[in-house]
Design an enzyme around this catalytic site. Structure first.
Site, PDB file in Angstrom:
ATOM      1  CB  CYS A  90     -86.694 -35.835 -27.468  1.00 52.03           C
ATOM      2  SG  CYS A  90     -88.225 -35.681 -26.514  1.00 52.03           S
ATOM      3  CB  CYS A 143     -86.384 -36.209 -23.939  1.00 51.67           C
ATOM      4  SG  CYS A 143     -87.548 -37.245 -24.862  1.00 51.67           S
TER       5      CYS A 143
END
Length: 123
Positions: free
Chosen positions: A47, A50
Site C-alpha cells: 500500500c 500506508c
C-alpha cells in the site's frame, strides 16, 4: 510486539518513541493492558499511502501522548475484522480500549493525528 515504546525523555517531556508493530492479537491485548491511549494504523503490504504514512507515524509517536501501533491487516485479519477495516490505511484512536476516533479516508497529517490524541488524552 516489535520495537520499544519508551526511552529517554525529550525536551518537551515526551519519551522518544517509535510505532510498535502488532503481529498477532496477543500483541494488541498486551498493548491495551499497558496503555490507555492508542493510535492503531491498519495497513497492507504494497500500500503506497500506508508507506507514505510511516514517517508521519514516527513523528506522531515522538510528539503525541499515547502509543502508536501498526497492524498489517493481511497478517492479523481477526483484528482488522474486529475494527471493520474496509480500506487501508485506516487509523483508529482508542481510549481505555474503546474506539473514540477513526480516520479511513487516506493520508492523514501528523497535525491531525496529534490533535486527535491530545484531545482524547485530555478527556
Amino acid at each position: 510486539m516489535t520495537e520499544t515504546t519508551a526511552s529517554e525523555p525529550t525536551d518537551d517531556g515526551h519519551a522518544s518513541r517509535k510505532p510498535v508493530q502488532l503481529n498477532d492479537p496477543s500483541d494488541y491485548e498486551e498493548l491495551l493492558e499497558t496503555r490507555d491511549l492508542v493510535l492503531l494504523e491498519f495497513v497492507t503490504s504494497g500500500c503506497g499511502i500506508c508507506a507514505s504514512m510511516e514517517p508521519v507515524l514516527g513523528g506522531v509517536a515522538r510528539s503525541a501522548p499515547g502509543a502508536v501501533a501498526v497492524v498489517n491487516a493481511g497478517l492479523v485479519p481477526d483484528l482488522a475484522a474486529e475494527f471493520n477495516v474496509q480500506s487501508v490505511p485506516t487509523l483508529v484512536v482508542l481510549k481505555d480500549g474503546a474506539e473514540v476516533a477513526r480516520f479511513d479516508d487516506g493520508f492523514q497529517s501528523a497535525e491531525t493525528l496529534v490533535d486527535a490524541l491530545e484531545t482524547h488524552a485530555a478527556q
